[in-house]
Design a protein around this motif. Structure first.
Motif, PDB file in Angstrom:
ATOM      1  N   SER A  99      48.875  29.948  43.770  1.00 39.60           N
ATOM      2  CA  SER A  99      49.363  30.298  44.026  1.00 39.60           C
ATOM      3  C   SER A  99      50.676  31.187  44.122  1.00 39.60           C
TER       4      SER A  99
ATOM      5  N   GLU B  34      46.419  36.794  38.308  1.00 37.61           N
ATOM      6  CA  GLU B  34      45.445  37.479  39.200  1.00 37.61           C
ATOM      7  C   GLU B  34      44.837  36.459  40.415  1.00 37.61           C
ATOM      8  N   THR B  39      41.146  31.515  43.729  1.00 32.10           N
ATOM      9  CA  THR B  39      40.626  33.427  43.867  1.00 32.10           C
ATOM     10  C   THR B  39      39.072  33.539  42.934  1.00 32.10           C
ATOM     11  N   GLY B  79      41.822  42.494  42.377  1.00 29.24           N
ATOM     12  CA  GLY B  79      43.352  42.791  41.293  1.00 29.24           C
ATOM     13  C   GLY B  79      42.415  43.784  40.574  1.00 29.24           C
ATOM     14  N   HIS B 210      43.333  40.256  47.316  1.00 25.21           N
ATOM     15  CA  HIS B 210      44.343  40.657  46.592  1.00 25.21           C
ATOM     16  C   HIS B 210      45.469  41.434  47.485  1.00 25.21           C
ATOM     17  N   ARG B 213      47.102  40.270  50.318  1.00 27.87           N
ATOM     18  CA  ARG B 213      48.097  39.032  49.867  1.00 27.87           C
ATOM     19  C   ARG B 213      50.078  38.848  50.529  1.00 27.87           C
TER      20      ARG B 213
END
Lengths: 103, 228
Positions: A99, B34, B39, B79, B210, B213
């Motif tokens: 990420s 996102e 995820t 998100g 999200h 994070r």
């Protein structure tokens, strides 16, 4: 918590809520429907165009038992949404796994 | 808050359809930022959970009920752009298979519950999170406030659409008062459910949230030995 365990628990929760819990939900009209009735525009609603769907109104066509009929419709809906939304997310995701900050 | 066919006239429904289609098109591009391998499954799970949660109508008095809309919940967990996509999928399945929400009103419903719900919820969440202590324990209360506000705001936007394109000759003021009143009460239920679900996910896997994070990534820099 391991990812697999997390997702299994989350999915079981969704299936239980839709498949079992939904039977105990309030059958009163929701906020919009209630307001529409109270202020006098409920009659402007048309018959749903998809009312002949086998799962219309969260009931499964041909299944007499109300608990089973609603539960099945809920489980099918959860499955459909999971596959469609999960598939869509996989299709648009960044490839490669790691990420990066987004904002 | 699923709008059936017929409440709004054709021009209004076409406009909300264009707004929804545009919003989804932008979301498809923005959600890329996102979503990654970690995820993406979360988006599927969140959408499925919101579908389930929307089946649970809770009584709010006087023969009325409300149910989770899920916009703020989705936005905080995956998100806002991905959240809007999740809600769009939920609303599509409901309209096509469950006869819940009109097919010609799909654009209206995506606009109200997807776009307005997710972005109002997320904006308020970010504002509240900015004034609370920078801790993961602040995420759930901030999400709950976002959820609380998102429901009456969506009700206001519906009333605006009704004032423009409602097919029945009903006084807009009366609709506004009733819509905002009831949806503020429903918003409390939305806040409770959103707060509890976000708190559970933050407790189990804060790295998958999200909205948390930035807090978790800072913490991941610690080096810890496996103690047990």
């Amino acid at each position: 918590m391991r990812s697999r365990r997390f997702f299994v628990i989350g999915l079981l929760a969704a299936l239980l809520i839709a498949g079992v819990g939904s039977f105990y939900a309030s059958s009163h009209p929701d906020g919009l429907e209630f307001v529409a009735g109270e202020t006098g525009f409920l009659d402007s609603a048309d018959e749903p165009k998809t009312s002949d769907s086998p799962f219309a109104d969260y009931q499964t066509a041909g299944v007499e038992d109300e608990r089973l009929s609603g539960g099945l419709a809920g489980v099918v809906g959860v499955g459909l949404v999971l596959v469609l939304a999960g598939g869509l997310a996989y299709a648009v995701r960044r490839r490669g796994g790691s990420s990066e900050p987004t904002d | 808050m699923h709008v059936p066919d017929g409440f709004l006239d054709a021009p209004t429904s076409v406009v909300t359809g264009v707004v929804a289609a545009g919003g989804v098109a932008v979301a498809l591009r923005k959600a890329r930022g996102e979503l990654d391998d970690r995820t993406a499954p979360m988006a599927g799970l969140v959408a499925a959970f919101i579908f389930a949660g929307q089946m649970i109508n809770f009584p709010v008095g006087a023969g009325t009920s409300g149910h989770l809309l899920g916009g703020a919940l989705a936005a905080v967990l995956v998100g806002p752009w991905t959240g809007a996509l999740c809600l769009s999928v939920v609303l599509l399945v409901q309209a096509l298979f469950m006869a819940d929400g009109g097919v010609t009103a799909l654009g209206t419903n995506i606009t109200l519950m997807g776009l307005v719900g997710c972005f109002t919820g997320y904006a308020v969440f970010r504002l509240v999170a900015a004034v609370l202590p920078r801790r993961t324990s602040s995420i759930a209360p901030a999400a709950a406030v976002g959820a609380l506000v998102s429901v009456p705001v969506a009700a206001c936007v519906f009333t605006l659409l009704f004032a423009i394109g409602g097919t029945a000759p009903v006084d807009t003021g009366a609709v506004l008062t009733a819509m905002v009143g009831w949806h503020t009460v429903i918003g409390i239920g939305e806040a409770v459910v959103t707060g509890l679900v976000v708190a559970s996910v933050v407790a189990a896997r804060p790295d998958l949230v999200h909205g948390a994070r930035h807090l978790v990534e800072a913490r991941e820099l610690e080096i810890r030995r496996a103690a047990a």
